[in-house]
Write an enzyme that holds these catalytic residues in place. Structure first.
Site, PDB file in Angstrom:
ATOM      1  N   CYS A  39      20.160   9.184 -36.104  1.00  0.00           N
ATOM      2  CA  CYS A  39      20.216  10.635 -35.897  1.00  0.00           C
ATOM      3  C   CYS A  39      19.884  10.997 -34.450  1.00  0.00           C
ATOM      4  O   CYS A  39      18.738  10.841 -34.013  1.00  0.00           O
ATOM      5  CB  CYS A  39      19.243  11.296 -36.871  1.00  0.00           C
TER       6      CYS A  39
ATOM      7  N   CYS B 223      17.132  13.608 -34.049  1.00  0.00           N
ATOM      8  CA  CYS B 223      15.840  12.992 -34.377  1.00  0.00           C
ATOM      9  C   CYS B 223      15.297  12.235 -33.170  1.00  0.00           C
ATOM     10  O   CYS B 223      14.105  12.342 -32.839  1.00  0.00           O
ATOM     11  CB  CYS B 223      15.966  12.038 -35.560  1.00  0.00           C
TER      12      CYS B 223
END
Length: 112
Positions: free
Chosen positions: A32, A35
């Protein structure tokens, strides 16, 4: 030294059960991009709150059962928990300042 903890599911449950304060959990994944971009902000937030609440990061690929338990549908997802009860949920990346406002707001709702 990191201030963000990455427990296994049983340790997470112990933290939830035993923490005298609310806890912060970020659900993320290694693939991600948001993230990864949020990681330094999460660390800065965790360092600033080191004596106030546990800051936990759970990888949804490593622990899909935990993600399912908390009905995580997107990453990053941030949650504030108190004794297992969800006080606040936010999907999407946040800066350290936004994390602080999210946590403080979630805890304030519980107290009112």
């Amino acid at each position: 030294m990191t201030h963000v903890h990455a427990p296994d599911p049983s340790e997470l449950q112990r933290i939830i059960d035993e923490s005298p304060s609310p806890i912060f959990v970020q659900f993320s994944a290694s693939w991600c991009g948001p993230c990864r971009a949020m990681a330094p902000h999460l660390e800065a937030f965790a360092q600033s709150r080191a004596n106030q609440l546990p800051v936990i990061k759970m990888d949804i690929n490593d622990h899909p059962e935990v993600a399912a338990r908390f009905m995580v549908r997107a990453v990053p997802t941030s949650m504030v928990l108190d004794n297992g009860r969800v006080l606040g949920v936010h999907s999407g990346a946040l800066s350290a300042a936004q994390l602080a406002r999210f946590v403080d707001g979630s805890v304030a709702v519980q107290r009112s």
